[in-house]
Design an enzyme around this catalytic site. Sequence first.
Site, PDB file in Angstrom:
ATOM      1  N   ASP A   1     -62.232 -47.140  -8.860  1.00 38.65           N
ATOM      2  CA  ASP A   1     -61.154 -47.948  -8.263  1.00 38.65           C
ATOM      3  C   ASP A   1     -59.813 -47.752  -8.970  1.00 38.65           C
ATOM      4  OD1 ASP A   1     -63.375 -49.065  -6.925  1.00 38.65           O
ATOM      5  OD2 ASP A   1     -63.470 -50.780  -8.278  1.00 38.65           O
TER       6      ASP A   1
ATOM      7  N   GLU B   1     -62.123 -52.511   2.785  1.00 42.25           N
ATOM      8  CA  GLU B   1     -61.735 -52.956   1.440  1.00 42.25           C
ATOM      9  C   GLU B   1     -60.740 -51.956   0.844  1.00 42.25           C
ATOM     10  OE1 GLU B   1     -65.409 -53.094  -0.824  1.00 42.25           O
ATOM     11  OE2 GLU B   1     -65.645 -50.925  -0.781  1.00 42.25           O
TER      12      GLU B   1
HETATM   13  O1  FUB Z   1     -65.784 -51.678  -7.911  1.00 47.34           O
HETATM   14  C1  FUB Z   1     -66.372 -52.721  -7.167  1.00 47.34           C
HETATM   15  C2  FUB Z   1     -66.024 -52.611  -5.743  1.00 47.34           C
HETATM   16  O2  FUB Z   1     -66.484 -51.365  -5.215  1.00 47.34           O
HETATM   17  C3  FUB Z   1     -64.547 -52.581  -5.438  1.00 47.34           C
HETATM   18  O3  FUB Z   1     -63.936 -53.824  -5.569  1.00 47.34           O
HETATM   19  C4  FUB Z   1     -64.587 -52.024  -4.070  1.00 47.34           C
HETATM   20  O4  FUB Z   1     -63.363 -51.613  -3.558  1.00 47.34           O
HETATM   21  C5  FUB Z   1     -65.552 -50.879  -4.253  1.00 47.34           C
HETATM   22  O5  FUB Z   1     -64.925 -49.742  -4.800  1.00 47.34           O
END
Ligand code: FUB
Length: 319
Positions: free
Chosen positions: A15, A222
């Site tokens: 991320d 997301e």
């Molecule tokens: O790293 C945890 C979660 O996985 C993140 O918040 C999402 O975007 C995905 O990458």
Amino acid sequence: MKKARYLFPSDYMADPAAHVFNGKLYIYPSHDWESGIPENDNGDHFNMKDYHCLSINDIENDLASDEGVILSVEDIPWAGRQLWDNDVVEKNGKYYLIYCMKDKTDIFHLGVAIADRPEGPFRPEANPIRGSYSIDPCVFKDDDNSVYVYFGGIWGGQLQRYKDNKALENAFLPEGKQVALPSRVVKMTDDVLQFAEEPKPVLVIDDNGEPLKADDPHRFFEASWMHKYKGKYYFTYSTGDTHFLCYAVGDNPYGPFTYKGVILDPVVGWTTHHSIAEYKGHWYLFHHDCVPSNDKTWLRSLKVVEIEYDKNGNIKKVM
Ligand code: FUB
């Protein structure tokens, strides 16, 4: 087009939020580790407990350097568990890290921590941002110094539990031709500590002005990101369970944003997440995959690749 390369082979990080501060490139990733929690749709296996700051001078040749731990779960008064995605903005000489984490009742909120230097350490506020929910904050400072946060994520990210910024009794995840769940955008107060307004939905529309539907493989899931290129606002995001990184373009920070296309096809690993930043006159996509961990989806590795725009401002897909 150049090939993506790994940036930090000595540890699992994911991320990546990349920014240039004082002429140097900094990356604020999530810090993956093997916590032993079994994989499930709730994302419990992403059980991260601290953040590091990475930095790099020569993006074409160097690996990133570790500036050390900048914030830990145990230092945050409202902490439950799971330090997921974070991002940092500079304002008036201070650095504000906005992160997401579950509180003691397992509800995700956004929090703020402050530092005097990009490398931290960051001092956490005692409580989460009032009215905050869900995950994956991206902090964007516009040319007029206004700071906006884009946030939200479906499934384990809990976005389906909210409507009009209120918690629902029963989660609602649109299906089929229903309008897809949108990311959210909110302007921050001048001190970057609270929401200055009610968060608004980030509409991604097609060429006919229609919002993308739930069964569209390119709809938001997301990992929101915002960058500005030649006066236009580029909203980029992950499609989650269909595993693309996509982009949409608008005329202001609130949108709507017209869907333009895929930037990156699915990588090895369930999640795909990214940031886009300009450094020394070139634009780069920072992302992660799970090749080095042999597809353990909770052990991800950072990558970078230069991206290009065509003469109409379209981002060329990374090959
Ligand atoms: O790293 C945890 C979660 O996985 C993140 O918040 C999402 O975007 C995905 O990458």
